[in-house]
Design a protein around this motif. Sequence first.
Motif, PDB file in Angstrom:
ATOM      1  N   HIS A  75       0.843  -1.197   0.000  1.00  0.00           N
ATOM      2  CA  HIS A  75       0.000   0.000   0.000  1.00  0.00           C
ATOM      3  C   HIS A  75       0.881   1.251   0.000  1.00  0.00           C
ATOM      4  O   HIS A  75       1.022   1.924   1.015  1.00  0.00           O
ATOM      5  CB  HIS A  75      -0.916   0.012   1.240  1.00  0.00           C
ATOM      6  N   PRO A  76       1.482   1.582  -1.135  1.00  0.00           N
ATOM      7  CA  PRO A  76       2.376   2.744  -1.201  1.00  0.00           C
ATOM      8  C   PRO A  76       1.722   4.052  -0.761  1.00  0.00           C
ATOM      9  O   PRO A  76       2.400   4.948  -0.269  1.00  0.00           O
ATOM     10  CB  PRO A  76       2.788   2.814  -2.673  1.00  0.00           C
ATOM     11  N   ALA A  77       0.421   4.159  -0.874  1.00  0.00           N
ATOM     12  CA  ALA A  77      -0.278   5.378  -0.454  1.00  0.00           C
ATOM     13  C   ALA A  77      -0.179   5.590   1.065  1.00  0.00           C
ATOM     14  O   ALA A  77      -0.355   6.709   1.543  1.00  0.00           O
ATOM     15  CB  ALA A  77      -1.740   5.324  -0.876  1.00  0.00           C
ATOM     16  N   LEU A  78       0.124   4.539   1.810  1.00  0.00           N
ATOM     17  CA  LEU A  78       0.253   4.646   3.271  1.00  0.00           C
ATOM     18  C   LEU A  78       1.672   5.010   3.707  1.00  0.00           C
ATOM     19  O   LEU A  78       1.912   5.217   4.892  1.00  0.00           O
ATOM     20  CB  LEU A  78      -0.142   3.323   3.943  1.00  0.00           C
ATOM     21  N   ALA A  79       2.597   5.093   2.775  1.00  0.00           N
ATOM     22  CA  ALA A  79       4.005   5.313   3.121  1.00  0.00           C
ATOM     23  C   ALA A  79       4.213   6.559   3.973  1.00  0.00           C
ATOM     24  O   ALA A  79       4.947   6.516   4.968  1.00  0.00           O
ATOM     25  CB  ALA A  79       4.864   5.384   1.861  1.00  0.00           C
ATOM     26  N   ALA A  80       3.582   7.656   3.635  1.00  0.00           N
ATOM     27  CA  ALA A  80       3.765   8.888   4.407  1.00  0.00           C
ATOM     28  C   ALA A  80       3.304   8.714   5.845  1.00  0.00           C
ATOM     29  O   ALA A  80       3.933   9.224   6.775  1.00  0.00           O
ATOM     30  CB  ALA A  80       3.010  10.040   3.746  1.00  0.00           C
ATOM     31  N   ARG A  81       2.243   7.973   6.034  1.00  0.00           N
ATOM     32  CA  ARG A  81       1.705   7.745   7.384  1.00  0.00           C
ATOM     33  C   ARG A  81       2.551   6.757   8.186  1.00  0.00           C
ATOM     34  O   ARG A  81       2.648   6.860   9.399  1.00  0.00           O
ATOM     35  CB  ARG A  81       0.271   7.224   7.248  1.00  0.00           C
ATOM     36  N   LEU A  82       3.172   5.805   7.511  1.00  0.00           N
ATOM     37  CA  LEU A  82       3.841   4.706   8.208  1.00  0.00           C
ATOM     38  C   LEU A  82       5.353   4.864   8.352  1.00  0.00           C
ATOM     39  O   LEU A  82       5.959   4.199   9.196  1.00  0.00           O
ATOM     40  CB  LEU A  82       3.552   3.387   7.485  1.00  0.00           C
ATOM     41  N   THR A  83       5.978   5.698   7.552  1.00  0.00           N
ATOM     42  CA  THR A  83       7.444   5.757   7.519  1.00  0.00           C
ATOM     43  C   THR A  83       8.057   6.105   8.870  1.00  0.00           C
ATOM     44  O   THR A  83       9.015   5.460   9.300  1.00  0.00           O
ATOM     45  CB  THR A  83       7.926   6.728   6.430  1.00  0.00           C
ATOM     46  N   ASP A  84       7.525   7.112   9.565  1.00  0.00           N
ATOM     47  CA  ASP A  84       8.096   7.490  10.860  1.00  0.00           C
ATOM     48  C   ASP A  84       7.914   6.390  11.902  1.00  0.00           C
ATOM     49  O   ASP A  84       8.821   6.124  12.701  1.00  0.00           O
ATOM     50  CB  ASP A  84       7.492   8.796  11.368  1.00  0.00           C
ATOM     51  N   LEU A  85       6.756   5.734  11.884  1.00  0.00           N
ATOM     52  CA  LEU A  85       6.526   4.638  12.829  1.00  0.00           C
ATOM     53  C   LEU A  85       7.473   3.476  12.520  1.00  0.00           C
ATOM     54  O   LEU A  85       8.043   2.861  13.431  1.00  0.00           O
ATOM     55  CB  LEU A  85       5.067   4.177  12.763  1.00  0.00           C
ATOM     56  N   ARG A  86       7.662   3.186  11.247  1.00  0.00           N
ATOM     57  CA  ARG A  86       8.574   2.123  10.826  1.00  0.00           C
ATOM     58  C   ARG A  86       9.998   2.419  11.271  1.00  0.00           C
ATOM     59  O   ARG A  86      10.709   1.540  11.744  1.00  0.00           O
ATOM     60  CB  ARG A  86       8.512   1.976   9.301  1.00  0.00           C
ATOM     61  N   THR A  87      10.412   3.682  11.161  1.00  0.00           N
ATOM     62  CA  THR A  87      11.752   4.080  11.579  1.00  0.00           C
ATOM     63  C   THR A  87      11.939   3.852  13.077  1.00  0.00           C
ATOM     64  O   THR A  87      12.988   3.366  13.515  1.00  0.00           O
ATOM     65  CB  THR A  87      12.003   5.559  11.217  1.00  0.00           C
ATOM     66  N   SER A  88      10.926   4.172  13.848  1.00  0.00           N
ATOM     67  CA  SER A  88      10.977   3.963  15.297  1.00  0.00           C
ATOM     68  C   SER A  88      11.104   2.477  15.637  1.00  0.00           C
ATOM     69  O   SER A  88      11.930   2.075  16.461  1.00  0.00           O
ATOM     70  CB  SER A  88       9.717   4.552  15.938  1.00  0.00           C
ATOM     71  N   VAL A  89      10.289   1.652  14.993  1.00  0.00           N
ATOM     72  CA  VAL A  89      10.332   0.207  15.238  1.00  0.00           C
ATOM     73  C   VAL A  89      11.682  -0.365  14.820  1.00  0.00           C
ATOM     74  O   VAL A  89      12.243  -1.228  15.508  1.00  0.00           O
ATOM     75  CB  VAL A  89       9.166  -0.499  14.507  1.00  0.00           C
ATOM     76  N   ALA A  90      12.226   0.101  13.703  1.00  0.00           N
ATOM     77  CA  ALA A  90      13.546  -0.367  13.253  1.00  0.00           C
ATOM     78  C   ALA A  90      14.617  -0.005  14.280  1.00  0.00           C
ATOM     79  O   ALA A  90      15.516  -0.813  14.549  1.00  0.00           O
ATOM     80  CB  ALA A  90      13.880   0.234  11.894  1.00  0.00           C
ATOM     81  N   ALA A  91      14.517   1.183  14.874  1.00  0.00           N
ATOM     82  CA  ALA A  91      15.476   1.584  15.910  1.00  0.00           C
ATOM     83  C   ALA A  91      15.349   0.683  17.136  1.00  0.00           C
ATOM     84  O   ALA A  91      16.358   0.315  17.757  1.00  0.00           O
ATOM     85  CB  ALA A  91      15.268   3.044  16.296  1.00  0.00           C
ATOM     86  N   HIS A  92      14.122   0.289  17.483  1.00  0.00           N
ATOM     87  CA  HIS A  92      13.921  -0.620  18.611  1.00  0.00           C
ATOM     88  C   HIS A  92      14.579  -1.976  18.330  1.00  0.00           C
ATOM     89  O   HIS A  92      15.275  -2.531  19.182  1.00  0.00           O
ATOM     90  CB  HIS A  92      12.431  -0.842  18.872  1.00  0.00           C
ATOM     91  N   ALA A  93      14.337  -2.493  17.144  1.00  0.00           N
ATOM     92  CA  ALA A  93      14.914  -3.791  16.779  1.00  0.00           C
ATOM     93  C   ALA A  93      16.438  -3.738  16.821  1.00  0.00           C
ATOM     94  O   ALA A  93      17.083  -4.640  17.346  1.00  0.00           O
ATOM     95  CB  ALA A  93      14.423  -4.210  15.391  1.00  0.00           C
ATOM     96  N   THR A  94      17.004  -2.658  16.290  1.00  0.00           N
ATOM     97  CA  THR A  94      18.456  -2.500  16.278  1.00  0.00           C
ATOM     98  C   THR A  94      19.000  -2.384  17.697  1.00  0.00           C
ATOM     99  O   THR A  94      20.027  -2.976  18.025  1.00  0.00           O
ATOM    100  CB  THR A  94      18.860  -1.271  15.435  1.00  0.00           C
ATOM    101  N   ALA A  95      18.306  -1.637  18.555  1.00  0.00           N
ATOM    102  CA  ALA A  95      18.746  -1.475  19.941  1.00  0.00           C
ATOM    103  C   ALA A  95      18.763  -2.808  20.691  1.00  0.00           C
ATOM    104  O   ALA A  95      19.583  -3.005  21.597  1.00  0.00           O
ATOM    105  CB  ALA A  95      17.842  -0.480  20.675  1.00  0.00           C
ATOM    106  N   LEU A  96      17.899  -3.718  20.289  1.00  0.00           N
ATOM    107  CA  LEU A  96      17.862  -5.036  20.925  1.00  0.00           C
ATOM    108  C   LEU A  96      18.821  -6.023  20.277  1.00  0.00           C
ATOM    109  O   LEU A  96      18.986  -7.136  20.754  1.00  0.00           O
ATOM    110  CB  LEU A  96      16.438  -5.596  20.889  1.00  0.00           C
ATOM    111  N   GLY A  97      19.427  -5.622  19.168  1.00  0.00           N
ATOM    112  CA  GLY A  97      20.428  -6.484  18.546  1.00  0.00           C
ATOM    113  C   GLY A  97      20.020  -7.105  17.232  1.00  0.00           C
ATOM    114  O   GLY A  97      20.754  -7.921  16.681  1.00  0.00           O
TER     115      GLY A  97
END
Length: 176
Positions: A75-97
């Motif tokens: 759903h590329p139309a949702l990218a603007a809404r989801l990108t910041d949340l995705r970035t946050s989740v990616a940072a969480h995953a990285t912080a956990l290893g």
Amino acid sequence: MGRTGTTRRRALMVTGAVATGLAGALSGCSDGSPARGRAPSATGGGAETGAALRKRLAAASGEVRDRYDATIARHPALAARLTDLRTSVAAHATALGAEASAPGAASADAPASVGGPLRVPADSKAALRALAAAERRAADAHTAALADAEPELARLLASMAAAGAAHAYLLTSGDA
């Protein structure tokens, strides 16, 4: 004529409320001593238990990150809404290893970090609800792990659980 939808103030209020609730769970074990009624680890190696816990939770956060990628791909139309949340989740995953993943790395039918392939609903509202459910599962896993985590990891997990609960709210509020 009130505003409809999610406002920054409402999102911050939800995050604060969740964080306050989680802070109560941490108040008794922030000095590094074992929680009441719980014996120290039988292995005696808190680092080993912490490493296993981090690995399990990193996989859960990585799966949520991959679900964001697959949802954005479907759903590329949702990218603007989801990108910041995705970035946050990616940072969480990285912080956990977890291994870092470039945005958009997963497709709608890509294999998940844990389990089978990710199936993203064709309906965008259903896809947002599926993302919110994944966020809630990860937040619940982080909250449940607080009792077994060392104080530093517990603080990190509490923050991640609060963020995940706020993400789930944002994904399902307003016009979602």
